[in-house]
Design a protein around this motif. Structure first.
Motif, PDB file in Angstrom:
ATOM      1  N   ILE A  85       4.895  -2.221  -2.776  1.00 46.74           N
ATOM      2  CA  ILE A  85       6.255  -2.651  -2.469  1.00 46.74           C
ATOM      3  C   ILE A  85       6.361  -4.168  -2.450  1.00 46.74           C
ATOM      4  O   ILE A  85       7.316  -4.755  -2.986  1.00 46.74           O
ATOM      5  N   ARG A  86       5.372  -4.838  -1.875  1.00 48.76           N
ATOM      6  CA  ARG A  86       5.405  -6.311  -1.841  1.00 48.76           C
ATOM      7  C   ARG A  86       5.340  -6.889  -3.253  1.00 48.76           C
ATOM      8  O   ARG A  86       5.998  -7.898  -3.553  1.00 48.76           O
ATOM      9  N   GLU A  87       4.572  -6.274  -4.128  1.00 48.23           N
ATOM     10  CA  GLU A  87       4.493  -6.758  -5.502  1.00 48.23           C
ATOM     11  C   GLU A  87       5.836  -6.568  -6.210  1.00 48.23           C
ATOM     12  O   GLU A  87       6.288  -7.441  -6.955  1.00 48.23           O
ATOM     13  N   LEU A  88       6.485  -5.441  -5.955  1.00 54.11           N
ATOM     14  CA  LEU A  88       7.812  -5.214  -6.544  1.00 54.11           C
ATOM     15  C   LEU A  88       8.836  -6.193  -5.978  1.00 54.11           C
ATOM     16  O   LEU A  88       9.767  -6.612  -6.682  1.00 54.11           O
ATOM     17  N   GLU A  89       8.671  -6.582  -4.719  1.00 57.43           N
ATOM     18  CA  GLU A  89       9.603  -7.537  -4.115  1.00 57.43           C
ATOM     19  C   GLU A  89       9.512  -8.911  -4.775  1.00 57.43           C
ATOM     20  O   GLU A  89      10.441  -9.720  -4.628  1.00 57.43           O
ATOM     21  N   SER A  90       8.441  -9.170  -5.504  1.00 52.58           N
ATOM     22  CA  SER A  90       8.370 -10.428  -6.258  1.00 52.58           C
ATOM     23  C   SER A  90       9.286 -10.378  -7.485  1.00 52.58           C
ATOM     24  O   SER A  90       9.581 -11.417  -8.079  1.00 52.58           O
ATOM     25  N   ILE A  91       9.719  -9.174  -7.859  1.00 53.51           N
ATOM     26  CA  ILE A  91      10.713  -9.018  -8.932  1.00 53.51           C
ATOM     27  C   ILE A  91      12.114  -9.087  -8.350  1.00 53.51           C
ATOM     28  O   ILE A  91      12.989  -9.774  -8.863  1.00 53.51           O
ATOM     29  N   HIS A  92      12.340  -8.340  -7.259  1.00 51.20           N
ATOM     30  CA  HIS A  92      13.604  -8.424  -6.515  1.00 51.20           C
ATOM     31  C   HIS A  92      13.326  -8.050  -5.065  1.00 51.20           C
ATOM     32  O   HIS A  92      12.581  -7.111  -4.794  1.00 51.20           O
ATOM     33  N   TYR A 151      12.997   2.928  -1.397  1.00 51.85           N
ATOM     34  CA  TYR A 151      11.968   3.852  -1.868  1.00 51.85           C
ATOM     35  C   TYR A 151      11.988   5.169  -1.116  1.00 51.85           C
ATOM     36  O   TYR A 151      12.552   5.285  -0.025  1.00 51.85           O
ATOM     37  N   VAL A 152      11.377   6.167  -1.735  1.00 55.09           N
ATOM     38  CA  VAL A 152      11.026   7.418  -1.058  1.00 55.09           C
ATOM     39  C   VAL A 152       9.536   7.645  -1.283  1.00 55.09           C
ATOM     40  O   VAL A 152       8.973   7.182  -2.281  1.00 55.09           O
ATOM     41  N   PRO A 153       8.865   8.349  -0.381  1.00 55.09           N
ATOM     42  CA  PRO A 153       7.450   8.674  -0.584  1.00 55.09           C
ATOM     43  C   PRO A 153       7.300   9.843  -1.558  1.00 55.09           C
ATOM     44  O   PRO A 153       8.187  10.685  -1.688  1.00 55.09           O
ATOM     45  N   GLY A 154       6.151   9.873  -2.219  1.00 58.67           N
ATOM     46  CA  GLY A 154       5.819  10.989  -3.093  1.00 58.67           C
ATOM     47  C   GLY A 154       4.683  11.807  -2.515  1.00 58.67           C
ATOM     48  O   GLY A 154       4.211  11.551  -1.407  1.00 58.67           O
ATOM     49  N   ASN A 155       4.225  12.768  -3.284  1.00 55.32           N
ATOM     50  CA  ASN A 155       3.163  13.645  -2.787  1.00 55.32           C
ATOM     51  C   ASN A 155       1.798  12.972  -2.757  1.00 55.32           C
ATOM     52  O   ASN A 155       0.841  13.544  -2.230  1.00 55.32           O
ATOM     53  N   HIS A 156       1.684  11.753  -3.273  1.00 58.99           N
ATOM     54  CA  HIS A 156       0.436  10.986  -3.170  1.00 58.99           C
ATOM     55  C   HIS A 156       0.555   9.839  -2.160  1.00 58.99           C
ATOM     56  O   HIS A 156      -0.259   8.921  -2.166  1.00 58.99           O
ATOM     57  N   ASP A 157       1.575   9.900  -1.308  1.00 60.17           N
ATOM     58  CA  ASP A 157       1.774   8.896  -0.267  1.00 60.17           C
ATOM     59  C   ASP A 157       1.476   9.505   1.111  1.00 60.17           C
ATOM     60  O   ASP A 157       1.586  10.721   1.292  1.00 60.17           O
ATOM     61  N   PRO A 158       1.092   8.685   2.089  1.00 61.41           N
ATOM     62  CA  PRO A 158       0.629   9.222   3.374  1.00 61.41           C
ATOM     63  C   PRO A 158       1.728   9.933   4.153  1.00 61.41           C
ATOM     64  O   PRO A 158       2.914   9.597   4.053  1.00 61.41           O
ATOM     65  N   ILE A 159       1.311  10.888   4.962  1.00 69.57           N
ATOM     66  CA  ILE A 159       2.236  11.736   5.705  1.00 69.57           C
ATOM     67  C   ILE A 159       3.114  10.933   6.650  1.00 69.57           C
ATOM     68  O   ILE A 159       4.268  11.324   6.939  1.00 69.57           O
ATOM     69  N   MET A 201       8.005  -0.363   5.036  1.00 70.07           N
ATOM     70  CA  MET A 201       6.741  -1.044   4.758  1.00 70.07           C
ATOM     71  C   MET A 201       6.848  -2.562   4.847  1.00 70.07           C
ATOM     72  O   MET A 201       5.880  -3.244   5.162  1.00 70.07           O
ATOM     73  N   THR A 202       8.034  -3.099   4.550  1.00 74.21           N
ATOM     74  CA  THR A 202       8.243  -4.546   4.629  1.00 74.21           C
ATOM     75  C   THR A 202       9.594  -4.803   5.279  1.00 74.21           C
ATOM     76  O   THR A 202      10.391  -3.883   5.478  1.00 74.21           O
ATOM     77  N   SER A 203       9.876  -6.067   5.574  1.00 76.65           N
ATOM     78  CA  SER A 203      11.097  -6.404   6.305  1.00 76.65           C
ATOM     79  C   SER A 203      12.357  -6.242   5.468  1.00 76.65           C
ATOM     80  O   SER A 203      13.458  -6.111   6.016  1.00 76.65           O
ATOM     81  N   THR A 204      12.237  -6.245   4.128  1.00 73.86           N
ATOM     82  CA  THR A 204      13.432  -6.142   3.291  1.00 73.86           C
ATOM     83  C   THR A 204      13.524  -4.821   2.537  1.00 73.86           C
ATOM     84  O   THR A 204      14.544  -4.535   1.920  1.00 73.86           O
ATOM     85  N   SER A 205      12.476  -3.996   2.583  1.00 75.26           N
ATOM     86  CA  SER A 205      12.523  -2.711   1.892  1.00 75.26           C
ATOM     87  C   SER A 205      13.121  -1.645   2.805  1.00 75.26           C
ATOM     88  O   SER A 205      13.277  -1.853   4.004  1.00 75.26           O
ATOM     89  N   MET A 206      13.447  -0.489   2.211  1.00 70.93           N
ATOM     90  CA  MET A 206      13.970   0.611   3.017  1.00 70.93           C
ATOM     91  C   MET A 206      13.384   1.922   2.552  1.00 70.93           C
ATOM     92  O   MET A 206      13.405   2.232   1.354  1.00 70.93           O
TER      93      MET A 206
END
Length: 283
Positions: free
Chosen positions: A76-83, A88-96, A106-111
């Motif tokens: 997410i932080r790497e994507l925030e360098s783009i905007h 986001y939503v979690p997928g089946n390979h993301d933690p419970i 995950m970050t102060s500007t993401s949701m």
């Protein structure tokens, strides 16, 4: 966010199934900057980390959970360098832990939009739902679902979210659908019986990875009235775009393999609509 709410034309970067491939986010940023591509919003539809599947005990392993949470944060932080605005939503390979309604973003500007609604702009809302159900090949289990072990498990959480009762127009709620709104639905998995969820590794025995519950909602009167776009990922080799009545279903393919989508949505006299949808792949 306030700037976004004033717009009548929004350019969206849709990324899904990164699986911790940070180098592809870096390459994507370089490509967009080279082209002078202006992005208003990044939508990230799950499988951000690369948690192993098949060991449900992982949900109780604090050390591994922390590791995958960190991996997801890095994506997410790497994507925030783009905007700076990443939804986001979690997928089946993301933690419970990322499926918890009270989980901090995950970050102060993401949701984290799992099981939530968010107003993006004037009469434009987005609803999010993550995770997956099992996939089947020749009527046999092919991929496990997570965190939903069955379609029935998923329906218990998805049904209340998509059976919303619109509020009167002008209620000024940032977390609810009003009469006259247009809706984007971001899920990790897609609807059953569409080419965005049927994986033809073997044409005689395709992998069926979509949700019948989701399809029923998309074909129902409520979402046919309010929704115009359902974006998802999960089914890596089933990328493309299909139409279910008034709703466009879009799967751009996994960024882990270099795939991503660019959409333009515009506000008409009464509602929002998808005016362009392109899929690209990194060299």
């Amino acid at each position: 966010m306030e700037e976004l709410r004033q717009k009548t034309r929004i350019r969206i970067l849709h990324v899904t199934d990164v699986h911790s491939a940070l180098h592809n986010i870096v390459a994507l940023k370089t490509r967009l900057e080279t082209r002078g591509e202006r992005i208003d919003l990044i939508l990230l539809s799950g499988d951000n980390a690369d948690m192993e599947i098949g060991a449900r005990d992982l949900s109780r392993d604090a050390a591994k959970i922390a590791r995958y949470e960190k991996d997801m944060e890095l994506v997410i932080r790497e994507l925030e360098s783009i905007h700076s605005l990443v939804v986001y939503v979690p997928g089946n390979h993301d933690p419970i832990t990322t499926f918890d309604l009270n989980a901090s973003p995950m970050t102060s500007t993401s949701m984290n939009l799992h099981r939530k609604c968010m107003r993006l702009a004037g009469n434009l809302c987005i609803i999010g739902f993550g995770g997956s159900i099992p996939a089947f090949k020749d009527s046999k289990l092919h991929w496990e679902g997570f965190p939903f072990e069955t379609e029935e498990d998923l329906a218990k959480e998805l049904d209340p979210l998509l059976q919303f009762k619109p509020l009167p127009s002008g209620s000024n709620r940032l977390d609810a659908i009003e009469e006259g709104d247009s809706v984007i639905l971001m899920t990790h998995f897609g609807p059953s019986r569409t080419d965005t969820t049927i994986v033809y590794e073997d044409i005689s025995q395709p992998i069926l990875s979509g949700s019948e519950t989701l399809r029923c909602h998309l074909e129902g009167d409520l979402l046919q009235k309010f929704a115009f776009l359902n974006i998802h990922g999960h089914s890596h080799d089933a990328l493309g775009k299909v139409q279910l009545g008034n709703v466009t279903i879009s799967n751009p393919g996994p960024l882990r393999e270099g795939n991503y989508g660019l959409y333009t949505i515009c506000k008409g006299s009464k509602s929002w609509r998808l005016t362009s949808c392109t899929y690209e792949i990194l060299d």
